[in-house]
Scaffold this motif. Structure first.
Motif, PDB file in Angstrom:
ATOM      1  N   HIS A 122      34.061  46.408  36.126  1.00 56.24           N
ATOM      2  CA  HIS A 122      32.823  45.958  36.876  1.00 56.24           C
ATOM      3  C   HIS A 122      32.589  47.140  37.747  1.00 56.24           C
ATOM      4  CE1 HIS A 122      30.686  43.716  39.992  1.00 56.24           C
ATOM      5  NE2 HIS A 122      30.471  42.961  39.140  1.00 56.24           N
ATOM      6  N   PRO A 123      31.104  47.598  38.017  1.00 59.95           N
ATOM      7  CA  PRO A 123      30.646  48.326  38.767  1.00 59.95           C
ATOM      8  C   PRO A 123      30.327  48.316  40.124  1.00 59.95           C
ATOM      9  CG  PRO A 123      28.552  47.150  37.590  1.00 59.95           C
ATOM     10  CD  PRO A 123      30.000  46.673  37.158  1.00 59.95           C
ATOM     11  N   LEU A 124      31.188  47.500  40.654  1.00 61.80           N
ATOM     12  CA  LEU A 124      31.230  47.302  42.097  1.00 61.80           C
ATOM     13  C   LEU A 124      31.405  48.630  42.796  1.00 61.80           C
ATOM     14  CD1 LEU A 124      30.941  45.476  44.811  1.00 61.80           C
ATOM     15  CD2 LEU A 124      33.453  44.908  44.468  1.00 61.80           C
ATOM     16  N   ILE A 125      32.577  49.393  42.579  1.00 59.96           N
ATOM     17  CA  ILE A 125      32.955  50.541  43.381  1.00 59.96           C
ATOM     18  C   ILE A 125      31.979  51.645  42.863  1.00 59.96           C
ATOM     19  CG2 ILE A 125      34.606  52.394  43.481  1.00 59.96           C
ATOM     20  CD1 ILE A 125      35.455  49.831  44.924  1.00 59.96           C
ATOM     21  N   ALA A 144      39.721  42.454  41.103  1.00 61.10           N
ATOM     22  CA  ALA A 144      39.561  41.115  40.914  1.00 61.10           C
ATOM     23  C   ALA A 144      38.123  41.029  40.172  1.00 61.10           C
ATOM     24  CB  ALA A 144      39.403  40.535  42.283  1.00 61.10           C
ATOM     25  N   ALA A 145      37.249  41.678  40.423  1.00 59.51           N
ATOM     26  CA  ALA A 145      35.840  41.407  39.785  1.00 59.51           C
ATOM     27  C   ALA A 145      35.847  41.737  38.420  1.00 59.51           C
ATOM     28  CB  ALA A 145      34.745  42.131  40.658  1.00 59.51           C
ATOM     29  N   LEU A 174      35.541  39.405  35.112  1.00 58.30           N
ATOM     30  CA  LEU A 174      34.373  39.753  34.175  1.00 58.30           C
ATOM     31  C   LEU A 174      34.942  39.868  32.837  1.00 58.30           C
ATOM     32  CD1 LEU A 174      31.411  40.765  33.681  1.00 58.30           C
ATOM     33  CD2 LEU A 174      32.083  42.999  34.251  1.00 58.30           C
ATOM     34  N   ARG A 175      36.108  40.568  32.713  1.00 58.65           N
ATOM     35  CA  ARG A 175      36.500  40.455  31.452  1.00 58.65           C
ATOM     36  C   ARG A 175      36.968  39.078  30.973  1.00 58.65           C
ATOM     37  NH1 ARG A 175      40.887  45.590  32.319  1.00 58.65           N
ATOM     38  NH2 ARG A 175      39.267  47.203  32.437  1.00 58.65           N
ATOM     39  N   LEU A 185      33.102  35.026  40.689  1.00 61.91           N
ATOM     40  CA  LEU A 185      32.770  36.600  40.680  1.00 61.91           C
ATOM     41  C   LEU A 185      31.710  36.885  41.186  1.00 61.91           C
ATOM     42  CD1 LEU A 185      33.115  39.235  38.994  1.00 61.91           C
ATOM     43  CD2 LEU A 185      31.579  38.260  37.387  1.00 61.91           C
ATOM     44  N   GLY A 186      30.545  36.124  41.424  1.00 69.93           N
ATOM     45  CA  GLY A 186      29.376  36.391  42.193  1.00 69.93           C
ATOM     46  C   GLY A 186      29.743  36.430  43.725  1.00 69.93           C
TER      47      GLY A 186
END
Length: 824
Positions: free
Chosen positions: A131-134, A387-388, A392-393, A457-458
């Motif tokens: 997930h591209p959060l970071i 966790a995200a 997502l996976r 996830l959101g």
């Protein structure tokens, strides 16, 4: 102890002696001394030369060692081996003390999602997306901070420390212009290194800059150093108090040779580079980049250690020249593979009685950690990122299994080309026992991607994004009709986290610029490389004297253009609500600056500032309704006389606003004139004191005391204010007398004479009227008198008639009475 090559090996000692003593010495077999001197061992002449050469070497060996010398040239190899062993042991301990930090940082780098992971669990081809959060948060922070900390006009501004005048303001401008020129034009590494620093910072939580003078490039350098290349002891809390800082350098043999040729490192024999164990963080970075070290890459690991040591022969001593045992700051550079020391140099200023270490490193922190190193996004929201990624996976894998289901089939069921997936619109033959396909094939009960997981996830992503970008969301929700107080409150709530981070960056950049200013003052040429306005280019040596404070251009309270525009818009709204109390011109200029508009003066011309002018032009400006101002150094007496004469003219008397403005301007000249006269009086007293001292009227001590008293009077604001007030009183009285008009003279004024004539005519007419009225009055009186006489005569006649009637009536009565008496 080995001696440095103090004698040129090309000069023969016997030649020097022959020149001084004119002694011919037979030359035998020549033997070279260790330090370059040549002597003749055999014969009487050789003994003389040898004795003189040894005496000369002894005298030169007693010369003091230069303060900035490489002390490794003067130490025994055994002593340096012990120093190298101790330092390497300390370095290994420092490295081991931060193993967990390196492990956390290394795991956090996986959250960037740069490298795709091929997974075989829970099934072959399972999703390996991150997930591209970071990565999104890192990119947003880097883009914001890069623009704020390194604007196109240069990152440096200046502030004057102490008294502000024209000289210090010019000095501050020269310092600012030169440092911006040096950073933006000469220091080619500054821009890309700052860009890379701001990318590493939110990941690791700590990054470093090293500011120093590079002898190879012949200019200052501000080099970015990742956190894994700066090692400090476990007990360290900051750079200022830590006893040891180790900078891990990766240096090629050619770069090492350059330092030796420049005299920075001593000549040592080095073995080939060994298989050095690579730092785990560096290994992870190479893995993410897809690069690896080849066998032909000859790169050495050089340790530059800023340490405190007590070196024998260079100890700290007291007043009695006895060692105190206090460790002094040094910079020791050594090769990690061979444990060879390249240099040992003092790391404090010559003549510093406290011997405080010179700082070259700057620590940039994202968030203050629990120890020396700061916390980054991998520490603060790394758990949310993991966790995200997991959710997502799971959602992707669930969709994959739902679209391509699997299950069980009965033995004997044959499907043609069963190893190939079905294509859309294809119908394939199948042989099922008993002809019942439904009972022969049982699909596994795969579910569609869970809506609950999607909502979770959101929520995780929203929480992570809110941590770093809530300010932008708050700004985007604002509108022009929102009250100013609400706007400021939303900005304050939204900028709490990022504003604190930006303040830390501002503080670190301020320290970096101050170190850079010190490096400039100590190493660069004394002249500017370009002509400077109204000064000699050699004034540079005095410009960096500490009177000007070096600061970053960035505002520590504002870290984005959206915030800057919102605040400027709020200011403009307040100014427009009450323009009488605000400077609308300044409010509009700040709005344009917030929008980063170029050439603002073309859109918003600057307001003209008052300039010293002559009295006639000032009178003209007053009539036009423009502001005028008095300036020190003008001919105040001439201005006062001109303005007083102008105030007496009928035109200015008939114009009340101009008259009031000119009166106020006149008082400005009076005030400045009184100040100059007060200073002249004190200067005259000083000259009189000097004259008395020269003529012997008073002693020099008395003259010095009187001079000090006069200087104290100048510095004492209360004393000067009283003296100025007394002078102002005299000048104001004189000006008032000149302005007050003299009493009028009727004889000299034709208008008055004409008025007097008019009054005389009116008086004559009045007298004629009085005479006519008197004549009329006399006539009326005569008429009244005649009427009265006539009335009196008539009354008298009437009275006589009445008397006669009365007498007649009496006679009649008497006759009747007599008749009655006769008849009775």
């Amino acid at each position: 102890m080995a001696l440095p090559p103090l004698i040129d090996s090309g000069i023969r000692p016997e030649d020097m002696i022959a020149d001084e003593m004119s002694v011919e010495v037979p030359v035998a077999q020549v033997e070279m001394f260790e330090n370059g001197a040549e002597v003749i061992p055999d014969g009487e002449g050789g003994a003389i030369v040898q004795a003189l050469a040894e005496a000369l070497i002894g005298e030169m060996a007693e010369e003091p060692i230069p303060f900035d010398a490489n002390l490794a040239e003067f130490l025994e190899e055994s002593d340096m081996s012990d120093i190298a062993s101790d330092l390497l042991s300390s370095f290994e301990e420092d490295t081991e003390s931060r193993d967990e930090w390196e492990e956390t940082y290394t795991k956090g780098l996986d959250l960037l999602g740069v490298k795709t992971i091929e997974r075989s669990q829970p099934f072959q081809g399972a999703s390996g997306v991150t997930h591209p959060l970071i990565s999104e948060s890192v990119t947003q922070f880097q883009a914001q901070a890069y623009k704020e900390l390194l604007p196109s006009g240069g990152p440096v501004k200046t502030r004057i420390v102490g008294l502000q005048n024209q000289e210090t303001e010019s000095q501050a401008k020269r310092v600012k212009d030169y440092m911006n020129y040096l950073i933006m034009e000469e220091m080619e590494e500054f821009d890309p290194d700052m860009d890379q620093l701001l990318f590493y910072l939110p990941l690791s939580g700590s990054t470093f800059k090293k500011v120093y003078y590079d002898t190879v490039r012949n200019r200052p350098v501000a080099k970015f150093i990742p956190a894994q290349d700066v090692v400090v002891p476990y007990s360290a809390s900051d750079l200022a108090t830590t006893p040891r800082i180790t900078h891990i350098l990766k240096m090629s043999d050619n770069d090492l040779r350059k330092q030796q040729v420049m005299g920075m490192y001593r000549e040592v024999e080095l073995s080939s580079t060994g298989d050095d164990e690579e730092n785990p963080v560096r290994q992870k970075v190479d893995e993410l980049q897809g690069t690896s070290k080849s066998y032909t890459d000859e790169v050495r690991t050089v340790l530059e250690m800023h340490v405190e040591m007590d070196i024998e022969g260079f100890e700290d001593v007291d007043e009695n020249n006895e060692p105190t045992g206090i460790k002094l700051p040094y910079i020791v550079t050594l090769d990690r593979d061979s444990s060879k020391i390249f240099s040992i140099r003092r790391n404090y200023m010559e003549g510093d009685p406290y011997k405080q270490k010179i700082q070259y490193f700057v620590h940039y922190k994202f968030m203050p950690g629990l120890g020396f190193y700061g916390f980054g996004l991998t520490h603060m929201i790394g758990g949310l990122g993991r966790a995200a990624t997991s959710l997502l996976r799971q959602l992707i894998d669930a969709g994959t299994l739902a679209n391509l289901p699997a299950g069980f089939k009965a033995r004997g069921v044959r499907v043609r080309n069963d190893d190939e997936p079905l294509q859309p619109g294809e119908w394939r033959d199948i042989d099922a026992p008993g002809g019942n396909i439904r009972e022969a094939i049982i699909p596994l009960p795969y579910k569609e991607p869970s809506g609950t997981l999607a909502q979770l996830l959101g929520a995780l992503v929203e929480g992570g994004r809110r941590f770093v970008s809530v300010a932008d969301n708050a700004v985007s929700n604002m509108n022009q009709e929102m009250p100013v107080g609400t706007t400021v409150a939303m900005l304050e709530r939204g900028m709490k986290v990022m504003s604190a981070i930006h303040k830390r960056l501002h503080y670190a950049q301020k320290n970096e610029f101050r170190i850079l200013a010190r490096v400039i003052a100590e190493n660069l040429p004394e002249a500017y490389p370009y002509p400077v306005a109204n000064a000699n280019s050699e004034i540079k040596i005095t410009d960096f004297d500490g009177r000007v404070d070096i600061l970053p251009v960035s505002d520590p309270n504002i870290f984005s253009m959206a915030q800057r525009v919102s605040l400027a818009q709020s200011q403009l709204q307040l100014a427009q609500s009450n323009p009488q109390m605000h400077n609308l011109h300044a409010a509009y200029r700040r709005m344009y600056q917030a929008l980063e508009i170029q050439n603002i003066d073309e859109i918003l011309p600057p307001q003209p500032q008052p300039q010293p002018t002559g009295p006639a032009l000032e009178n003209s400006l007053v009539l036009k309704g423009k502001l005028i101002q008095a300036f020190p150094g003008q001919e105040h007496n001439a201005h006062i006389m001109s303005h007083v004469a102008f105030l007496k003219t009928p035109l200015i008397i008939a114009t009340a606003p101009a008259q009031g403005a000119l009166y106020g301007h006149l008082q400005e000249h009076v005030s400045l004139l009184a100040q100059e006269q007060a200073m002249q009086q004190i200067q005259q007293q000083m000259q009189q004191v000097d004259l008395l001292v020269q003529t012997g009227g008073i002693t020099p001590e008395e003259g010095q005391m009187q001079m000090q008293q006069l200087q104290m009077q100048i510095q004492d604001e209360a004393t000067m204010s009283r003296a100025i007030a007394q002078i102002e009183q005299v000048i104001v009285q004189q000006v008032a007398q000149m302005i007050t008009p003299p009493p009028p003279n009727p004889a000299a004024d034709p208008l008055v004479q004409l008025r007097m004539q008019e009054l005389g005519l009116k008086q004559a007419e009045l007298q004629a009227d009085v005479q006519n009225d008197q004549s009329k009055l006399e006539v009326e009186v005569a008429k009244l008198q005649q009427q009265a006489a006539a009335d009196a005569a008539r009354l008298e006649t009437q009275e006589e008639i009445a008397d006669q009637r009365d007498a007649t009536n009496r006679e009649r009565i008497d006759v009747q009475r007599q008749k009655l008496q006769r008849g009775g």
